[in-house]
Design a protein around this motif. Structure first.
Motif, PDB file in Angstrom:
ATOM      1  N   ALA A 190       0.819  -1.211   0.000  1.00  0.00           N
ATOM      2  CA  ALA A 190       0.000   0.000   0.000  1.00  0.00           C
ATOM      3  C   ALA A 190       0.854   1.263   0.000  1.00  0.00           C
ATOM      4  O   ALA A 190       0.484   2.272  -0.616  1.00  0.00           O
ATOM      5  N   GLN A 191       1.994   1.219   0.673  1.00  0.00           N
ATOM      6  CA  GLN A 191       2.902   2.365   0.679  1.00  0.00           C
ATOM      7  C   GLN A 191       3.368   2.697  -0.733  1.00  0.00           C
ATOM      8  O   GLN A 191       3.400   3.868  -1.140  1.00  0.00           O
ATOM      9  N   VAL A 192       3.745   1.671  -1.476  1.00  0.00           N
ATOM     10  CA  VAL A 192       4.223   1.860  -2.855  1.00  0.00           C
ATOM     11  C   VAL A 192       3.124   2.454  -3.730  1.00  0.00           C
ATOM     12  O   VAL A 192       3.352   3.403  -4.489  1.00  0.00           O
ATOM     13  N   ILE A 193       1.922   1.904  -3.624  1.00  0.00           N
ATOM     14  CA  ILE A 193       0.815   2.364  -4.468  1.00  0.00           C
ATOM     15  C   ILE A 193       0.343   3.753  -4.047  1.00  0.00           C
ATOM     16  O   ILE A 193       0.030   4.599  -4.896  1.00  0.00           O
ATOM     17  N   ALA A 194       0.286   4.014  -2.740  1.00  0.00           N
ATOM     18  CA  ALA A 194      -0.120   5.344  -2.265  1.00  0.00           C
ATOM     19  C   ALA A 194       0.839   6.415  -2.766  1.00  0.00           C
ATOM     20  O   ALA A 194       0.410   7.509  -3.163  1.00  0.00           O
ATOM     21  N   LYS A 195       2.122   6.120  -2.773  1.00  0.00           N
ATOM     22  CA  LYS A 195       3.108   7.063  -3.298  1.00  0.00           C
ATOM     23  C   LYS A 195       2.868   7.326  -4.776  1.00  0.00           C
ATOM     24  O   LYS A 195       2.964   8.477  -5.248  1.00  0.00           O
ATOM     25  N   THR A 196       2.520   6.293  -5.516  1.00  0.00           N
ATOM     26  CA  THR A 196       2.206   6.431  -6.944  1.00  0.00           C
ATOM     27  C   THR A 196       1.001   7.341  -7.143  1.00  0.00           C
ATOM     28  O   THR A 196       0.998   8.219  -8.017  1.00  0.00           O
ATOM     29  N   ILE A 197      -0.044   7.146  -6.332  1.00  0.00           N
ATOM     30  CA  ILE A 197      -1.251   7.967  -6.452  1.00  0.00           C
ATOM     31  C   ILE A 197      -0.940   9.430  -6.147  1.00  0.00           C
ATOM     32  O   ILE A 197      -1.402  10.339  -6.850  1.00  0.00           O
ATOM     33  N   HIS A 198      -0.148   9.662  -5.129  1.00  0.00           N
ATOM     34  CA  HIS A 198       0.256  11.033  -4.794  1.00  0.00           C
ATOM     35  C   HIS A 198       0.980  11.689  -5.965  1.00  0.00           C
ATOM     36  O   HIS A 198       0.726  12.841  -6.315  1.00  0.00           O
ATOM     37  N   ASN A 199       1.888  10.943  -6.590  1.00  0.00           N
ATOM     38  CA  ASN A 199       2.665  11.475  -7.717  1.00  0.00           C
ATOM     39  C   ASN A 199       1.762  11.786  -8.915  1.00  0.00           C
ATOM     40  O   ASN A 199       1.942  12.789  -9.598  1.00  0.00           O
ATOM     41  N   ILE A 200       0.791  10.917  -9.161  1.00  0.00           N
ATOM     42  CA  ILE A 200      -0.135  11.129 -10.284  1.00  0.00           C
ATOM     43  C   ILE A 200      -0.939  12.407 -10.062  1.00  0.00           C
ATOM     44  O   ILE A 200      -1.078  13.243 -10.968  1.00  0.00           O
TER      45      ILE A 200
END
Length: 390
Positions: free
Chosen positions: A376-386
Motif C-alpha cells: 500500500a505504501q508503494v501504491i499510495a506514493k504512486t497515487i500522490h505522484n499522479i
C-alpha cells in the motif's frame, strides 16, 4: 486527504481470491491515509468472516444495485452496474479511481471523466487466453482480438499500471508499445492474522511429515505434478485444500492412477478466515506451478507469502517470477512440470530437517518485506505522484 474510489463489478467482501485481495488492499490503503470508497455490488458476506476483524476506519462501503442473477433479469451483463457506477461518480467527488477489472477500466477510461484511473493487472489477459484456448475457433479468435484491443486501450490511457512482477511490466511494454508509468507492487501477506496464528500454533514436526497445498486447483497451479511426485516420497503425506467437487474428483482419480491415493488427502474448500490456522497444522508447503505465462512470469503467489509468514519449509517450482522474490536461502526449488525432480526435492526436505528449518526461519524474516501495508505504501506514493502532475 486523498479520496480513492476502488471499483469492482463483483461483490466485496466475497470468498473469491480476487475479492479477498481487494479487501486486504483497501484495508492497507486506509492505513496509508487514503480515504477509500469501495464501490461494488452488494455483498452478503461480512468482512469479519473473512479477515477476523473489521477493515480500517478510512474505508467506506458503497454497495450498488446489480440485477445480474436476479430472477427478473435473465442476463449476465455488467453494463447496468457500469452505468450505476457513473451515476455514483457524478454524486460523489473522488480524486482517483482504482480498479483491477479490465472491462471496468475500459468503460471508465472511455468516458473522459477527468479523474485519473489506476489499473492493476495480474496478467496479460490476451496471452493467458491464447495459452488456454484453441485460436482455430472463430469465436475464440474474436475474443482474443477483443482482449488485445481492450488491453491496449487500457494500458495506453490509464494514469498508471500496477503490476506484480518486473516480467509483467516488461511484457506489457513489449506487447503493447505504451509508455504509461508501470509500478511493480508484489502481493503481500496479512501480517496481523499471520502473527496471531503463528503465536498460537504448534512448532513441532509431525511424524510422518505433512506436505500441504492451499489454493485453487486451476491447471496452471500444477497439482498433478505434486500428486505424481508422491510416488517418490516416503515418510510423508500430501494434503490438498481448495477447489470444487469436479476438480477434486479429477485429481483424486489421477492419484489412484498414479498409485498414490493412500498418500493424498483432499480437504476441499477452506474459509479464508481459517487459512493460517490450517497452514500451521502442516510441515512442508508446496507450490508446483507450471511454465505458463501467468505462473512463470506474472504471478506473485499469495500462498507463498502466507507459507513464509508461518515459517514453513517451502518447495516451489523454479520460475523467473518466483526467483524475483525468493532464493535458495529461504525455499527449496524444483524443476517446473517435472514430477520426478519435485519428488526428489520433497524427499530432501522431509529428510533434512536442519536445513529445512533454517530456510523456513529465513522465509519468515523475508516475509516481513511482503505485507499488504508495504504494498500500500508503494501504491499510495504512486497515487500522490499522479495527482501532483494531473
Amino acid at each position: 486527504m486523498i479520496k480513492l474510489a476502488y471499483i469492482d463489478p463483483y461483490p466485496v467482501p466475497d470468498t473469491r481470491v480476487a475479492s479477498l485481495q481487494i479487501l486486504q488492499n483497501i484495508d492497507a490503503f486506509a492505513r496509508q491515509e487514503l480515504e477509500v470508497f469501495l464501490v461494488t455490488p452488494k455483498s452478503h458476506i461480512s468482512t469479519e468472516s473473512l479477515l477476523g476483524r473489521s477493515v480500517s476506519a478510512g474505508v467506506t462501503f458503497f454497495p450498488l444495485k446489480d440485477p445480474r442473477k436476479k430472477w427478473y433479469f435473465p442476463f449476465n451483463t455488467q453494463k447496468i452496474f457500469f452505468f450505476n457506477v457513473l451515476k455514483w461518480l457524478k454524486k460523489n467527488q473522488v480524486d482517483a479511481i482504482y480498479t483491477r477489472n479490465l472491462k471496468m477500466a475500459r468503460f471508465l477510461l472511455s468516458k473522459s471523466l477527468k479523474i485519473p484511473v489506476i489499473f492493476e493487472t495480474h496478467e496479460i489477459f490476451a496471452q493467458s487466453f491464447k495459452e488456454s484456448h484453441d485460436l482455430a475457433s472463430k469465436t475464440n479468435r474474436r475474443k482474443y482480438n477483443n482482449l488485445l484491443k481492450n488491453e491496449h486501450f487500457v494500458y495506453q490511457n490509464a494514469a498508471a499500471i500496477i503490476v506484480l512482477t518486473s516480467f509483467l511490466k516488461e511484457d506489457i511494454y513489449s506487447h503493447y508499445s505504451v509508455d504509461t508509468p508501470c509500478v511493480i507492487a508484489p502481493d503481500g501477506v496479512d501480517s496481523i492474522a499471520a502473527q496471531e496464528a503463528y503465536a498460537s500454533s504448534p512448532h513441532t514436526r509431525k511424524e510422518p511429515s505433512s506436505i500441504f497445498y492451499l489454493g485453487s486447483l486451476h491447471p496452471w497451479k500444477g497439482l498433478p505434478i505434486a500428486i505424481s511426485a508422491m510416488r517418490h516420497i516416503t515418510g510423508a503425506k500430501l494434503t490438498i485444500a481448495g477447489g470444487n467437487a469436479e476438480q477434486i474428483e479429477k485429481l483424486s482419480a489421477f492419484a489412484h492412477q498414479e498409485g498414490v491415493a493412500q498418500k493424498v488427502e483432499f480437504l476441499g474448500y477452506i474459509n479464508p478466515l481459517h487459512r493460517f490456522s490450517e497452514i500451521a497444522q502442516h510441515d512442508i508447503c508446496i507450490l508446483p506451478l507450471t511454465k505458463t505465462s501467468i505462473a512463470s512470469r506474472y504471478t506473485s503467489p499469495l500462498k507463498l507469502f502466507e507459507y513464509m509468514a508461518m515459517r514453513k519449509s517451502i518447495v516451489i517450482a523454479d520460475l523467473p517470477s518466483i526467483r524475483e522474490v525468493v532464493d535458495e536461502t529461504s525455499v527449496f526449488f524444483a524443476q517446473s512440470e517435472n514430477s520426478d525432480d519435485f519428488g526428489v526435492v520433497l524427499q530432501q526436505v522431509v529428510d533434512d530437517r536442519i536445513e529445512s528449518d533454517k530456510r523456513a526461519a529465513n522465509a519468515l524474516e523475508l516475509s516481513r518485506s511482503f505485507t499488504w501495508d508495504h504494498r500500500a505504501q508503494v501504491i499510495a506514493k504512486t497515487i500522490h505522484n499522479i495527482l501532483h502532475k494531473f
